[in-house]
Every structure is written in structure tokens, then in C-alpha cells.
Design a protein around this motif. Sequence first.
Motif, PDB file in Angstrom:
ATOM      1  N   UNK A  28      -0.523 -23.978  50.770  1.00 43.52           N
ATOM      2  CA  UNK A  28      -0.812 -23.028  51.405  1.00 43.52           C
ATOM      3  C   UNK A  28       0.010 -21.469  50.924  1.00 43.52           C
ATOM      4  N   UNK A  29       1.316 -21.562  50.178  1.00 40.48           N
ATOM      5  CA  UNK A  29       1.892 -20.516  49.880  1.00 40.48           C
ATOM      6  C   UNK A  29       0.716 -19.584  49.597  1.00 40.48           C
ATOM      7  N   UNK A  30      -0.028 -19.699  48.879  1.00 39.30           N
ATOM      8  CA  UNK A  30      -0.765 -18.748  48.418  1.00 39.30           C
ATOM      9  C   UNK A  30      -1.644 -17.450  49.453  1.00 39.30           C
ATOM     10  N   UNK A  52       2.172  -9.221  48.656  1.00 38.85           N
ATOM     11  CA  UNK A  52       1.128  -9.569  49.976  1.00 38.85           C
ATOM     12  C   UNK A  52       0.215 -10.933  49.270  1.00 38.85           C
ATOM     13  N   UNK A  53      -0.372 -12.002  49.517  1.00 33.10           N
ATOM     14  CA  UNK A  53      -0.825 -12.985  48.813  1.00 33.10           C
ATOM     15  C   UNK A  53      -0.647 -13.479  47.127  1.00 33.10           C
ATOM     16  N   UNK A  54      -1.611 -12.320  47.089  1.00 33.42           N
ATOM     17  CA  UNK A  54      -2.104 -12.659  46.125  1.00 33.42           C
ATOM     18  C   UNK A  54      -0.676 -11.520  44.529  1.00 33.42           C
ATOM     19  N   UNK A  55      -0.486 -10.927  45.634  1.00 31.00           N
ATOM     20  CA  UNK A  55       1.144 -10.124  45.072  1.00 31.00           C
ATOM     21  C   UNK A  55       0.524  -9.166  43.918  1.00 31.00           C
ATOM     22  N   UNK A  56      -0.237  -8.753  44.501  1.00 31.11           N
ATOM     23  CA  UNK A  56      -1.062  -7.424  43.722  1.00 31.11           C
ATOM     24  C   UNK A  56      -0.439  -5.950  44.432  1.00 31.11           C
ATOM     25  N   UNK A  77       5.401 -21.976  43.827  1.00 24.77           N
ATOM     26  CA  UNK A  77       5.434 -21.604  45.834  1.00 24.77           C
ATOM     27  C   UNK A  77       6.903 -20.988  45.051  1.00 24.77           C
ATOM     28  N   UNK A  78       6.902 -20.201  45.066  1.00 22.73           N
ATOM     29  CA  UNK A  78       8.176 -18.928  44.592  1.00 22.73           C
ATOM     30  C   UNK A  78       7.841 -17.593  45.113  1.00 22.73           C
TER      31      UNK A  78
END
Length: 124
Positions: A28-30, A52-56, A77-78
Motif C-alpha cells: 500500500x505504499x502508493x 504526496x501519495x501520487x507524487x504530484x 516502493x521507494x
Amino acid sequence: QVQLVESGGRLVQAGGSVRLSCAASGRTFSSYAMGWFRLAPGKVREFVATINSNGGSTFYADSVKGRFTISRDNAKNTVYLQMNSLKPGDTAAYYCAARGGGGLAVRRFDYDYWGQGTQVTVSS
């Protein structure tokens, strides 16, 4: 449960660059926002950067803005911290942290999981 393992810390001369990595366990890293903090001798643990979770979306401490870049690869997962133009004042143990919910956060208490840290030492 998320386990975090940092790597990449080393001794570097002022003006140099280091790239830190933080590998996370779990599927669930994302769904987690991620952050980097640092702890220098005699100081409290301070916020460095968050993504944030999606990198945006990202956010940085003023002290590192324009020199450090946080990024993530959810397929691996990094999360990474690219540190350029390093100064002796950047010397610290660097910790990555994971926050459920996905949004940016700058307070230590907003994070649920922590790694063990990796040492970065910048010589003058």
C-alpha cells in the motif's frame, strides 16, 4: 504496517551531492504520503521535504528549497531525496517517514512510520 529502510548516506565535501533512498515494504505504499526529516546533534528533528501519495505535490523546508528534491517511484516502493549544493549545516541523520492518508505534512506527529535513519556528513 509499513517498514522503511533508508540508504545512501555518506561523507561528502561541501558543494557536493548525495542521493538518499528509502525503500518501503508493503503493498500500500502508493497510498502514503512520504516525508524526510533530519536530526543534527543538539537539535530537534526537523522537517526537510514531503511528497504526496501520487507524487504530484511536494513541499520543502526553506533551508533546503532549491537544493533538495524529493521524488518517489511507487512501482519500486521507494522515495528519494536528491541533495545538491550541500553545506556543513546539512550534516545530520536523515529519516524517511510514511503518513497514511496521502496528503502533505510537515509535523513529525503527522507521520505513522519511521525508518532507522542514514547519516550524511558534509565536510567544509
